[in-house]
Structures are given as C-alpha cells and as structure tokens.
Design a protein around this motif. Sequence first.
Motif, PDB file in Angstrom:
ATOM      1  N   LEU A   1      30.479  46.143  35.594  1.00  0.00           N
ATOM      2  CA  LEU A   1      31.508  45.122  35.779  1.00  0.00           C
ATOM      3  C   LEU A   1      32.410  45.528  36.936  1.00  0.00           C
ATOM      4  O   LEU A   1      32.978  46.625  36.934  1.00  0.00           O
ATOM      5  CB  LEU A   1      32.332  44.965  34.500  1.00  0.00           C
ATOM      6  N   ASP A   2      32.533  44.638  37.905  1.00  0.00           N
ATOM      7  CA  ASP A   2      33.388  44.853  39.067  1.00  0.00           C
ATOM      8  C   ASP A   2      34.533  43.842  39.006  1.00  0.00           C
ATOM      9  O   ASP A   2      34.306  42.634  39.059  1.00  0.00           O
ATOM     10  CB  ASP A   2      32.579  44.667  40.349  1.00  0.00           C
ATOM     11  N   THR A   3      35.762  44.339  38.890  1.00  0.00           N
ATOM     12  CA  THR A   3      36.924  43.450  38.766  1.00  0.00           C
ATOM     13  C   THR A   3      37.797  43.463  40.016  1.00  0.00           C
ATOM     14  O   THR A   3      38.959  43.075  39.966  1.00  0.00           O
ATOM     15  CB  THR A   3      37.777  43.857  37.555  1.00  0.00           C
ATOM     16  N   THR A   4      37.239  43.903  41.150  1.00  0.00           N
ATOM     17  CA  THR A   4      38.055  44.103  42.341  1.00  0.00           C
ATOM     18  C   THR A   4      38.261  42.841  43.171  1.00  0.00           C
ATOM     19  O   THR A   4      39.105  42.838  44.064  1.00  0.00           O
ATOM     20  CB  THR A   4      37.432  45.185  43.241  1.00  0.00           C
TER      21      THR A   4
ATOM     22  N   GLY B   1      37.007  36.462  41.277  1.00  0.00           N
ATOM     23  CA  GLY B   1      36.984  36.933  39.903  1.00  0.00           C
ATOM     24  C   GLY B   1      35.958  38.025  39.683  1.00  0.00           C
ATOM     25  O   GLY B   1      35.181  38.377  40.579  1.00  0.00           O
ATOM     26  N   ALA B   2      35.954  38.595  38.487  1.00  0.00           N
ATOM     27  CA  ALA B   2      35.061  39.703  38.159  1.00  0.00           C
ATOM     28  C   ALA B   2      33.604  39.264  38.181  1.00  0.00           C
ATOM     29  O   ALA B   2      33.281  38.092  37.991  1.00  0.00           O
ATOM     30  CB  ALA B   2      35.420  40.257  36.780  1.00  0.00           C
TER      31      ALA B   2
ATOM     32  N   ASP C   1      35.875  40.443  27.688  1.00  0.00           N
ATOM     33  CA  ASP C   1      37.091  41.105  27.214  1.00  0.00           C
ATOM     34  C   ASP C   1      37.752  41.900  28.335  1.00  0.00           C
ATOM     35  O   ASP C   1      38.974  41.850  28.523  1.00  0.00           O
ATOM     36  CB  ASP C   1      36.764  42.048  26.046  1.00  0.00           C
ATOM     37  N   VAL C   2      36.920  42.654  29.081  1.00  0.00           N
ATOM     38  CA  VAL C   2      37.456  43.467  30.180  1.00  0.00           C
ATOM     39  C   VAL C   2      38.001  42.568  31.291  1.00  0.00           C
ATOM     40  O   VAL C   2      39.073  42.820  31.844  1.00  0.00           O
ATOM     41  CB  VAL C   2      36.376  44.414  30.735  1.00  0.00           C
ATOM     42  N   ALA C   3      37.263  41.510  31.631  1.00  0.00           N
ATOM     43  CA  ALA C   3      37.703  40.601  32.690  1.00  0.00           C
ATOM     44  C   ALA C   3      39.040  39.965  32.344  1.00  0.00           C
ATOM     45  O   ALA C   3      39.905  39.774  33.213  1.00  0.00           O
ATOM     46  CB  ALA C   3      36.651  39.524  32.940  1.00  0.00           C
ATOM     47  N   ALA C   4      39.237  39.644  31.064  1.00  0.00           N
ATOM     48  CA  ALA C   4      40.487  39.006  30.637  1.00  0.00           C
ATOM     49  C   ALA C   4      41.677  39.930  30.794  1.00  0.00           C
ATOM     50  O   ALA C   4      42.819  39.469  30.958  1.00  0.00           O
ATOM     51  CB  ALA C   4      40.359  38.552  29.190  1.00  0.00           C
ATOM     52  N   GLU C   5      41.446  41.250  30.777  1.00  0.00           N
ATOM     53  CA  GLU C   5      42.541  42.203  30.976  1.00  0.00           C
ATOM     54  C   GLU C   5      43.070  42.128  32.405  1.00  0.00           C
ATOM     55  O   GLU C   5      44.253  42.382  32.654  1.00  0.00           O
ATOM     56  CB  GLU C   5      42.058  43.621  30.689  1.00  0.00           C
ATOM     57  N   GLN C   6      42.190  41.808  33.357  1.00  0.00           N
ATOM     58  CA  GLN C   6      42.559  41.776  34.770  1.00  0.00           C
ATOM     59  C   GLN C   6      42.965  40.383  35.237  1.00  0.00           C
ATOM     60  O   GLN C   6      43.704  40.242  36.214  1.00  0.00           O
ATOM     61  CB  GLN C   6      41.376  42.270  35.619  1.00  0.00           C
TER      62      GLN C   6
ATOM     63  N   PRO D   1      44.175  36.562  33.714  1.00  0.00           N
ATOM     64  CA  PRO D   1      44.538  35.724  32.558  1.00  0.00           C
ATOM     65  C   PRO D   1      43.598  34.544  32.348  1.00  0.00           C
ATOM     66  O   PRO D   1      43.446  34.063  31.224  1.00  0.00           O
ATOM     67  CB  PRO D   1      45.953  35.248  32.909  1.00  0.00           C
ATOM     68  N   ALA D   2      42.947  34.096  33.429  1.00  0.00           N
ATOM     69  CA  ALA D   2      42.018  32.981  33.309  1.00  0.00           C
ATOM     70  C   ALA D   2      40.684  33.404  32.712  1.00  0.00           C
ATOM     71  O   ALA D   2      39.859  32.558  32.365  1.00  0.00           O
ATOM     72  CB  ALA D   2      41.786  32.334  34.675  1.00  0.00           C
ATOM     73  N   GLY D   3      40.449  34.722  32.631  1.00  0.00           N
ATOM     74  CA  GLY D   3      39.209  35.201  32.049  1.00  0.00           C
ATOM     75  C   GLY D   3      37.976  34.881  32.854  1.00  0.00           C
ATOM     76  O   GLY D   3      36.873  34.783  32.316  1.00  0.00           O
ATOM     77  N   ARG D   4      38.130  34.753  34.181  1.00  0.00           N
ATOM     78  CA  ARG D   4      36.981  34.404  35.023  1.00  0.00           C
ATOM     79  C   ARG D   4      35.958  35.544  35.048  1.00  0.00           C
ATOM     80  O   ARG D   4      36.315  36.719  35.085  1.00  0.00           O
ATOM     81  CB  ARG D   4      37.433  34.099  36.445  1.00  0.00           C
ATOM     82  N   LEU D   5      34.693  35.173  35.046  1.00  0.00           N
ATOM     83  CA  LEU D   5      33.627  36.158  35.120  1.00  0.00           C
ATOM     84  C   LEU D   5      32.401  35.501  35.730  1.00  0.00           C
ATOM     85  O   LEU D   5      32.042  34.378  35.378  1.00  0.00           O
ATOM     86  CB  LEU D   5      33.280  36.707  33.731  1.00  0.00           C
ATOM     87  N   ARG D   6      31.768  36.228  36.655  1.00  0.00           N
ATOM     88  CA  ARG D   6      30.498  35.795  37.231  1.00  0.00           C
ATOM     89  C   ARG D   6      29.389  36.724  36.740  1.00  0.00           C
ATOM     90  O   ARG D   6      29.578  37.932  36.681  1.00  0.00           O
ATOM     91  CB  ARG D   6      30.554  35.830  38.761  1.00  0.00           C
TER      92      ARG D   6
END
Length: 315
Positions: A73-76, A81-82, A107-112, A114-119
């Motif tokens: 998971l890359d959240t940078t 988004g992640a 869960d991890v993406a939501a920490e970074q 608030p919209a909880g975006r994830l690809r």
Amino acid sequence: MVHNAGVVERADLLTPAAVAQVLELADLAGNADGAYPLSEHVVLHLRHGGDGLSTHLLVRDPGDGSIIAYAHLDTTDAVAGASAELAVHPLKRRHGLGRALVLAALDVAAEQDPAGRLRLWAHGDHPSATALANSLGFARVRALWQMRRSLFAPLPEVAPPGDVQLREFRPGADDAAWLALNAKAFAHHPEQGRWTLDDLRIRMAEPWFDPAGFLLAERAGELIGFHWTKIHGSDGEQHHHDPIGEVYVLGVDPGAQAAGLGSVLTVAGLAYLRRRGLSQVMLYVDESNTAAIRLYTKLGFVRWTTDVSFARTNP
C-alpha cells in the motif's frame, strides 16, 4: 487487523526473510496467473527497503507461519489517493484472503485520507480480480496494455533528421538533463513524470541496467528524446522465462518535436535488443494513449495482456 479470513499483519518495513518470502509468493502467483502481480516500483521498494512511506499487509499460514497473502500500500499520492497491489498464494485462494487484504488496505487508506480513497491494480485483468473489486465498490478507471513484438520480424529502415544525433546515455553526466526532459515528456503522466534523481539512481544500480541500451536523441547539444530499453531475465535472477526485451521508457520533448523521432528512437532500441540476441520485446502503454498505440501497432506490436486500475472514490 482482524477480518473474516483471519489476521492481517501490518508493517512499515519488512525483514530480509519476509521480503524473500513475498517475492517467492509473487513468483508463484505470477506463474499461476500468467501475469506478475507486482509492479516494478513495488519490487524496487521491497528490494531496497522503500522510503519508509509504504505499508505492507501480510497474512501468514496458521500452521508454519509462512506468508500466503501480501498487499503493498502506497499512501504518498495526495492527488490520486492511495494505491495497492496484492498477491495470494495459488493454493490458498477462495478463502477470502484477497478480500481481507483489500479491507485492511481500506482501513489504512482511511487513516491518511478522510475520503477513504483507494486504487487497486490488477495485473492481467483476471475476472476474479474484477469480481472482487466490484463486490467492494470499486470501479474500473484505467487500463494499461502490455504489447509485444517479435524481433525476428524485419525492422523498418528509418533515420533521424539531419540535425539530430543518437548516442548512449552517460551515467552521471546526463542525469540532470535526462530528468528534466523526462519531466517535460511525461508532464501529465501519473507516475513517470515525477521521477527524482534517487528514482533514476535506484534503477541504474539494478543488474539489468546497461547504458548502451539507453539511447538519447540530441540536437545542437540539447536532449530532445530518448529510448531506455530493458532486458528481463538476463541478470541471473529466476524469471521462469527466456530473456525478453522491453521498451522501458520512450519520450520526446513536446516543445522540440522532430518528424518521426518517436519511430526512429523505437527502432534504434529494437535494433539494440536484437543485437543482444533477444527474440521478443514488450512494452506498456496506457489504453487511452491512442497516438502511442498507433505508433507501436505500425511498428508491429500487438496487445498481449492488460493491467487494470480500480478506484473507490466515494465509499
């Protein structure tokens, strides 16, 4: 993190033993699926320790403790988004491990964010990956084609414009100029255009790097184009296939377009790979990049497989 399929471990850094297990897992998954499950930048992060900004998610076999499922998971990326990529052992599938990894990644993406975006990236465009993504509210947003061409087939005879010269990349001397050109050529590309000197140096340190296969086009002392080739499977590592060449990165300065320079650079790189004794060459191109697809199709490439990105923008 506990999900229906079991415990998902979270780590910011992996031990060398864990890295070896993850790479072995990726090989097993790739051999079973016909497409390697992790992209180059993920493999580089694993081999070189990453930048401390990646998150690793693991599921272990309750019996022997071996890693049977993995997600990177890359959240940078604050803009897009992640993003996550995952692999599950071929003999441990249909037990909810992929779903557990995606839920943990959310869960991890939501920490970074608030919209909880994830690809999610799915390499090979397998129906099972699409089914999993759709079941969790993800939609297909991007496709990346892998195209291939035989190097036994004749190459067209093309020559650079009279005021343009082709030469090899010179490590150290050309680094800054190439990075500037790469940024211009890929100004709108979500990954390639943001390369730094560290990104370049990491790749130059890889066993496959050969400056003779990194071709530059120069006009009046200024770089205006390049074709960086790569060879998979000739560096002593276990690739489970014969060596294959790659059109790794091809770019032309949009402000200094020279007629046919993209074709000239492509053919020059293919000729180099042919001289190395290779029989096939591959490349990746965005499905939406119709101009590049036209160029590669004209030069004899055909679509081989597809990687797909799914996004969850409104959870």
